[in-house]
Design an enzyme around this catalytic site. Structure first.
Site, short mmCIF file in Angstrom:
data_model
loop_
_atom_site.label_atom_id
_atom_site.label_comp_id
_atom_site.label_asym_id
_atom_site.label_seq_id
_atom_site.Cartn_x
_atom_site.Cartn_y
_atom_site.Cartn_z
N LYS A 35 0.84 -1.20 0.00
CA LYS A 35 0.00 0.00 0.00
C LYS A 35 0.88 1.25 0.00
CE LYS A 35 -4.02 -0.51 2.20
NZ LYS A 35 -4.97 -0.66 3.29
N THR A 120 -12.91 4.71 14.50
CA THR A 120 -14.17 4.54 15.25
C THR A 120 -13.94 3.50 16.33
OG1 THR A 120 -15.37 5.05 13.23
CG2 THR A 120 -16.62 3.98 15.00
N PHE A 151 -16.28 11.45 9.79
CA PHE A 151 -17.63 11.15 9.29
C PHE A 151 -17.66 11.00 7.77
CE2 PHE A 151 -17.96 13.58 13.22
CZ PHE A 151 -18.72 12.71 14.00
N LEU A 152 -16.48 10.89 7.13
CA LEU A 152 -16.48 10.86 5.66
C LEU A 152 -17.24 9.65 5.14
CD1 LEU A 152 -14.45 8.58 4.21
CD2 LEU A 152 -12.71 10.10 5.09
N CYS A 263 -18.22 0.06 7.74
CA CYS A 263 -18.56 0.91 8.89
C CYS A 263 -19.89 0.54 9.55
CB CYS A 263 -18.55 2.38 8.47
SG CYS A 263 -16.88 2.94 8.07
N LYS A 266 -20.42 -3.15 11.19
CA LYS A 266 -19.56 -3.49 12.34
C LYS A 266 -19.70 -2.46 13.46
CE LYS A 266 -15.60 -0.75 11.53
NZ LYS A 266 -15.24 0.38 12.36
N ARG A 332 -16.31 -4.73 1.55
CA ARG A 332 -16.49 -5.21 2.91
C ARG A 332 -17.99 -5.32 3.24
NH1 ARG A 332 -12.39 -1.24 6.10
NH2 ARG A 332 -13.19 0.21 4.54
N1 LIG Z 1 -13.73 3.94 5.55
C1 LIG Z 1 -14.44 4.98 5.95
O1 LIG Z 1 -15.20 5.57 5.18
C2 LIG Z 1 -14.35 5.48 7.36
C3 LIG Z 1 -14.97 6.68 7.70
C4 LIG Z 1 -14.93 7.12 9.03
C5 LIG Z 1 -14.30 6.34 9.99
N2 LIG Z 1 -13.72 5.17 9.63
C6 LIG Z 1 -13.02 4.40 10.66
O2 LIG Z 1 -11.64 4.59 10.41
C7 LIG Z 1 -10.89 3.42 10.75
C8 LIG Z 1 -10.13 2.94 9.53
O3 LIG Z 1 -11.05 2.53 8.57
P1 LIG Z 1 -10.62 2.22 7.07
O4 LIG Z 1 -11.87 2.01 6.31
O5 LIG Z 1 -9.65 3.23 6.60
O6 LIG Z 1 -9.86 0.81 7.27
P2 LIG Z 1 -8.77 0.16 6.30
O7 LIG Z 1 -8.75 -1.28 6.66
O8 LIG Z 1 -9.01 0.58 4.90
O9 LIG Z 1 -7.40 0.84 6.77
C9 LIG Z 1 -6.77 0.56 7.96
C10 LIG Z 1 -5.27 0.61 7.71
O10 LIG Z 1 -4.58 0.51 8.95
C11 LIG Z 1 -3.38 -0.21 8.69
N3 LIG Z 1 -2.81 -0.68 9.96
C12 LIG Z 1 -3.19 -1.70 10.76
N4 LIG Z 1 -2.38 -1.79 11.83
C13 LIG Z 1 -1.48 -0.79 11.73
C14 LIG Z 1 -0.39 -0.35 12.53
N5 LIG Z 1 -0.08 -0.97 13.68
N6 LIG Z 1 0.34 0.70 12.11
C15 LIG Z 1 0.04 1.33 10.95
N7 LIG Z 1 -0.98 0.96 10.15
C16 LIG Z 1 -1.73 -0.08 10.54
C17 LIG Z 1 -3.82 -1.30 7.75
O11 LIG Z 1 -2.72 -1.89 7.08
C18 LIG Z 1 -4.75 -0.53 6.83
O12 LIG Z 1 -4.09 0.01 5.71
C19 LIG Z 1 -11.94 2.44 11.29
O13 LIG Z 1 -12.02 2.60 12.68
C20 LIG Z 1 -13.22 2.90 10.63
O14 LIG Z 1 -14.36 2.51 11.37
C21 LIG Z 1 -13.71 4.73 8.34
O1 LIG Z 2 -30.90 5.21 1.96
C1 LIG Z 2 -29.92 4.48 2.00
C2 LIG Z 2 -28.60 4.96 2.20
C3 LIG Z 2 -27.55 4.06 2.24
N1 LIG Z 2 -27.78 2.72 2.08
C4 LIG Z 2 -26.65 1.77 2.17
O2 LIG Z 2 -25.96 2.01 3.39
C5 LIG Z 2 -24.59 1.67 3.26
C6 LIG Z 2 -23.72 2.78 3.81
O3 LIG Z 2 -23.82 3.91 2.98
P1 LIG Z 2 -23.06 5.26 3.34
O4 LIG Z 2 -23.39 5.62 4.73
O5 LIG Z 2 -23.31 6.23 2.28
O6 LIG Z 2 -21.55 4.77 3.20
P2 LIG Z 2 -20.25 4.75 4.12
O7 LIG Z 2 -19.16 5.21 3.24
O8 LIG Z 2 -20.18 3.41 4.78
O9 LIG Z 2 -20.44 5.87 5.24
C7 LIG Z 2 -20.95 5.62 6.54
O10 LIG Z 2 -19.95 5.10 7.40
C8 LIG Z 2 -18.79 5.96 7.51
C9 LIG Z 2 -17.78 5.22 8.35
O11 LIG Z 2 -18.07 5.29 9.71
C10 LIG Z 2 -19.20 7.29 8.10
O12 LIG Z 2 -18.06 8.11 8.23
C11 LIG Z 2 -20.25 7.93 7.22
O13 LIG Z 2 -20.68 9.16 7.80
C12 LIG Z 2 -21.43 6.96 7.08
O14 LIG Z 2 -22.41 7.51 6.19
C13 LIG Z 2 -24.37 1.36 1.78
O15 LIG Z 2 -24.36 -0.05 1.62
C14 LIG Z 2 -25.58 1.97 1.10
O16 LIG Z 2 -25.94 1.30 -0.08
C15 LIG Z 2 -29.07 2.24 1.89
O17 LIG Z 2 -29.28 1.03 1.76
N2 LIG Z 2 -30.11 3.14 1.84
#
Ligand SMILES: NC(=O)c1ccc[n+]([C@@H]2O[C@H](COP(=O)([O-])OP(=O)(O)OC[C@H]3O[C@@H](n4cnc5c(N)ncnc54)[C@H](O)[C@@H]3O)[C@@H](O)[C@H]2O)c1
Ligand SMILES: O=c1ccn([C@@H]2O[C@H](COP(=O)(O)OP(=O)(O)O[C@H]3O[C@H](CO)[C@@H](O)[C@H](O)[C@H]3O)[C@@H](O)[C@H]2O)c(=O)[nH]1
Length: 435
Positions: A35, A120, A151-152, A263, A266, A332
């Protein structure tokens, strides 16, 4: 100000690039060498709109990536963005990456630096980590800890990072607040972003509360879809009608195959598990129902296919979509793949097509068949399932598709296809909660 970002997955990689765009000198650290190599070539290790131009603009200038945690040593602010997936043996969050990354960082934290959690996490984590850092750092080194949940949304990650709709700053004092206000100064000034300054547990709880609310909204409308299916009512019209009420709002009321991703599923499970640990399992018992309704949507689609085809053994099913949502390659807990997998296990011959998530899907479900295009996927199909609402699927011509399939049966798991156009072209169109 120098910034480090620990964990460069969907959240951390975009956050690191976003921090560089805000003008900071940024190092992103991950344990995944492949990565890191990809990011250092200014290529994205996952699909996210608008992300690659941002990498191209900053990699090699203010932004670099490394597997060497020692390179965080001169940073003033460290963002923890590592994963908190569901544990294999329980619904709780697996905190090993958070704990491991903090332990790895500790020897390199300089005096006066600020560690900021973005992952999270179960409420109480920040206090626990603050103690862990305090115990392990020399007396001459003072390190503060803050929580700044993210919150992205995937598919909008760059815009949401640069223009968040709110900032939540969980802090233990004025110093951490003023550092975080400096980090986000441009965003706050340009967008008048609302800033909620609060304590650590509130900041942690805000995040899981927000995701629980969103998940509940989706399961609520899917519960209405279940009733609509039994009564001939139309859940999409119902959503429009209740959505006109500002107190309810139309967003997140799209019924269909339910929510997936890394997100919402889980996070509601981890929240339930944490609440139970706190002796408050009853307070969020409804989240079990939210989860159950969501799982039923997937089973419902499998049953619909079975009902229409009689038996699944050897039947040709095309699945349009593999990602958990459009504009992402993230598979996922994807409803689309879960349904495709269930059909395959029941003996159907399933061919999947997704514009961006094919590689990720094939890694997780190598036994499914994959096609290069939607039209190739539907070739000879006895049922077409529309499970991820990519815009290109809406543009498919029902007349043209009809010529390729064996049976003109389409199940619209997202309720967005042009129902009349399909029916006019001779298809059996089946919506979810929509007659
Ligand atoms: N994906 C989203 O849209 C989103 C949005 C808001 C919050 N979150 C939260 O953010 C966190 C990360 O989510 P994600 O979707 O980016 O997960 P992800 O699995 O895509 O990324 C996590 C990264 O952490 C790395 N990692 C693991 N252990 C490590 C260590 N000891 N040192 C350095 N790197 C390490 C992994 O290799 C991986 O690249 C989670 O808690 C998730 O709930 C995700
Ligand atoms: O009316 C709706 C809206 C969404 N979805 C589904 O819900 C899931 C999640 O969608 P969305 O929330 O847009 O995607 P994420 O990127 O997982 O974002 C959520 O999870 C992130 C990780 O925590 C947060 O940061 C965001 O604010 C929160 O919206 C997807 O499978 C969508 O298809 C529905 O079935 N119906």
């Amino acid at each position: 100000m120098r910034i480090s970002v620990i964990g460069t997955g969907y959240l951390g990689a975009v956050h690191a690039a976003g921090m560089a765009e805000l003008g900071f000198d940024v190092v992103g650290v991950d344990v995944d060498a492949a990565k890191i190599e990809t990011l250092n070539q200014a290529r994205m290790p996952f699909y996210e709109p608008e992300f690659e131009p941002l990498l191209a603009k900053h990699v090699g200038k203010g932004l670099r990536f490394t597997t060497d945690i020692a390179e965080i040593a001169d940073a003033d602010v460290h963002f923890i963005c590592v994963g908190t997936p569901q544990r294999r043996d329980s619904p709780a969050a697996d905190m090993s990456a958070v704990d491991g990354s903090v332990d790895a960082m500790i020897p390199f934290l300089k005096d006066g630096s600020l560690v900021v959690g973005k992952s999270t996490v179960p409420v109480g984590t920040a206090e626990r980590l603050a103690e862990r850092i305090e115990v392990a750092t020399p007396e001459s080194v003072t390190v503060e800890l803050a929580w700044n949940p993210e919150f992205l949304r995937e598919g909008f990650a760059v815009q949401d990072t640069l223009h968040p709709d709110r900032l939540v700053l969980g802090v233990n004092g004025d110093n951490a607040e003023s550092i975080l206000r400096e980090v986000y100064a441009r965003t706050i000034a340009e967008d008048q972003t609302p800033v909620v300054v609060t304590d650590l547990p509130t900041a942690e709880l805000v995040k899981v509360a927000a995701n629980s609310f969103l998940a509940t909204k989706i399961s609520f409308i899917n519960a209405m879809a279940e009733i609509a299916e039994l009564t001939g009512a139309d859940v999409t019209q119902l959503a429009d009608a209740i959505g006109h009420d500002d107190r309810i709002g139309r967003k997140f009321l799209n019924a269909g195959v339910g929510f997936g991703g890394g997100c919402l599923p889980k996070d509601i499970r981890a929240f339930s598990a944490r609440a139970a640990e706190l002796g408050a399992g009853q307070s969020v018992a409804f989240l079990h129902e939210v989860d159950a309704i969501n799982q039923r949507r997937r089973d419902h689609v499998v049953n619909l296919v079975r009902t229409h085809l009689g038996s699944l053994a050897g039947r040709r099913v095309a699945v349009l979509g593999a990602a958990f949502k459009p504009n992402s390659d993230d598979v996922r807990d994807s409803p689309a793949l879960s349904i495709a997998g269930q059909l395959h296990l029941s003996g159907a011959r399933v061919t999947v097509y997704d514009p961006k998530a094919m590689d990720n899907a094939a890694r997780i479900f190598p036994t499914l068949d994959y096609a290069d295009s939607a039209s190739a996927a539907v070739e000879g199909a006895e049922a077409v399932l529309h499970l991820t609402e990519w815009p290109e699927f809406r543009e498919l011509d029902p007349e043209q598709l009809a010529a390729s399939v064996a049976t003109k049966l389409i199940i619209d798991g997202r309720n967005v296809l042009d129902r009349e156009a399909y029916r006019n072209a001779g298809w059996t169109y089946v919506g979810l909660g929509r007659p």
